[in-house]
Design a protein around this motif. Structure first.
Motif: not given
Ligand SMILES: Nc1ncnc2c1ncn2[C@@H]1O[C@H](COP(=O)(O)OP(=O)(O)O)[C@@H](O)[C@H]1O
Ligand SMILES: [Mg+2]
Lengths: 238, 234
Positions: A138-163
């Protein structure tokens, strides 16, 4: 189009909720490249501060300003939530969704999504319903969905806390790759190791305020405030 | 008891031989109810979604009113529609009283609040889940509604079927505005009431079996849908 929506400037910004001041006043600017890590104990206000920068929370007083038109600023940053939001769709439809919002044709968006599915290592799951994915997936999905728009800035909130360890490694590798591609990363974590592995600078947040800001090694080796020292030494901060 | 048995036997005969009256009445029932439910869904589903994603001053009151309208007594709806459509009423010029159209109008009024209220509940839950993501992606209100309606489609289908179940068995309103006219506005429920009054049990029972079969089919569909919803998390 501007070259980047940075710098981001916070001036005396304050967030209040239910009559309580949760964040602020904070004053700092973020520019350039690399990865800034917001570190601090649970409840320090990391999530709230990230949401404030991204525009999900309003400043009660003070200001948050980006470089560029309002629309540009909105469209050129992405946010990965601590608990990934999974839409009731297939994996590839989830990842393609931000492009649909931006008016791209569905076919085109799905082709792009498939590229990102390979990129994050979800190739076997593209056509599956997203809700069956594990936490790491799910976290990978969220990352791909965040990156697909080619953003300048990426915010990540504790991206690996439950992994688990393996998923954490994969996610960190993806974050490093985004960083290498020139995406400006701003992430929250309370994991020292992670902030050393990913971060260029640390912003130490405690009780809603930035107590210290510095290069990663400097912060851990020579903390200047009592709170930071206690936090690093692993004492319980209240 | 003999009456019932004889009734059942001839009822099965009517059904198996596709008795002309039985088929005609059943088809009209379906035509009126399906039309009404399609219109009610076209209004109720988007309205439910809109209500979920929009903040306005009297929102809570609007939701309370909508929930109350779910329990609107059909007889009263029939009465009001009758008055509006009657020759001296404001819409009298259209000559709609005692037509299938009048029955459709009454059923739309009964079913729309049901579909709107149930879909609002389902969509609100989904909105709670999607809220941060959709705001973060800078979606327009229309895009939000579209995503919620599409991703919530199974619960919305359940809501719509619930409306259908309510409408197909309804008699109070359509009796008043339709008039139960043979070959024109007679439907399953009104025909059963009439045949029972006349003492023609075979036809009444035959009609009853068709009505119950439809109702059971709908409930079964709702049950299966809401089960898959829970198991698949939607
Ligand atoms: N809606 C809210 N109402 C009241 N207090 C809140 C609300 N949201 C968060 N808080 C409080 O604000 C503080 C900071 O929360 P958060 O930003 O989530 O911290 P962190 O991410 O660092 O753990 C916590 O003490 C939390 O309980
Ligand atoms: Mg947090």
């Amino acid at each position: 189009m501007v070259s980047s929506i940075l710098p981001l400037t916070l001036k005396d910004a304050v967030v209040r909720k239910g009559g309580v001041q949760i964040v602020g006043p904070v004053e700092f600017a973020l520019e350039g490249g690399g990865c800034s890590v917001l570190i601090g104990p649970n409840g320090a206000g990391k999530t709230t501060l990230l949401r404030l920068m991204h525009g999900l929370e309003k400043a009660r007083s003070g200001s948050v300003s980006w470089n560029g038109t309002q629309k540009d600023v909105r469209l050129r940053q992405s946010f990965v939530f601590q608990t990934p939001v999974v839409m009731r769709r297939t994996v590839r439809e989830n990842i393609a969704y931000p492009l649909l919002v931006r008016g791209r044709h569905k076919k085109e968006a799905l082709v792009e999504a498939d590229r990102w599915i390979d990129e994050v290592g979800l190739s076997a799951s593209g056509h599956k319903e997203a809700h069956i994915l594990s936490g790491g997936e799910r976290q990978k999905l969220a990352l791909a969905r965040a990156m697909i728009t080619d953003p300048d800035v990426l915010f990540l909130d504790e991206p690996t806390t439950n992994l688990d360890g393996a998923s954490t490694q994969e996610i960190e590798a993806l974050i490093l790759r985004a960083k290498a591609d020139g995406v400006r990363i701003i992430m929250a974590t309370h994991d020292f190791g992670q902030s050393r592995r990913l971060g260029d600078e640390i912003l130490f947040l405690y009780r809603g305020q930035i107590h210290e800001r510095g290069q990663v090694e400097d912060f851990f080796d020579h903390p200047t405030t009592e709170e930071a020292r206690t936090f690093i030494d692993g004492d319980i901060l209240v | 008891m003999n009456d019932l048995l004889a009734g059942l036997i001839s009822a099965f005969h009517l059904i198996v031989t596709l008795d002309h009256d039985l088929v005609e009445i059943s088809l009209r029932s379906l035509q009126v109810t399906v039309t009404a439910v399609v219109i009610a869904a076209a209004i109720g589903l988007p309205f439910g979604a809109w209500l979920s994603v929009t903040r306005f001053r009297f929102r809570r009151i609007a939701i309370a009113v909508l929930n109350a309208l779910m329990g609107l007594p059909p007889v009263v709806v029939g009465l009001v529609v009758y008055i509006l459509l009657s020759r001296s009423g404001p819409f009298g010029v259209f000559n709609l009283l005692f037509t299938p159209t009048a029955m459709i109008i009454a059923q739309v009024i009964i079913v729309t609040p049901i579909i709107a209220s149930l879909s609002h509940q389902a969509i609100r839950e989904l909105w709670y889940l999607y809220h941060d993501l959709l705001i973060s992606l800078n979606t327009s209100k229309w895009q939000r509604m579209k995503a919620l309606l599409w991703d919530g489609r199974r619960s919305l289908l359940t809501a719509t079927l619930t409306g259908f179940g309510r409408a197909i068995g309804e008699i109070g309103a359509i009796m008043i505005v339709g008039g139960n006219i043979d070959h024109l506005t007679r439907v399953l429920t009104t025909a059963i009431a009439l045949e029972v009054g006349k003492g023609d049990f075979p036809l009444a029972i035959g009609l009853g079996i068709v009505l119950i079969t439809l109702a059971i089919a709908i409930n079964l569909a709702i049950h299966i849908l809401s089960r898959t919803e829970r198991e698949g998390r939607w």
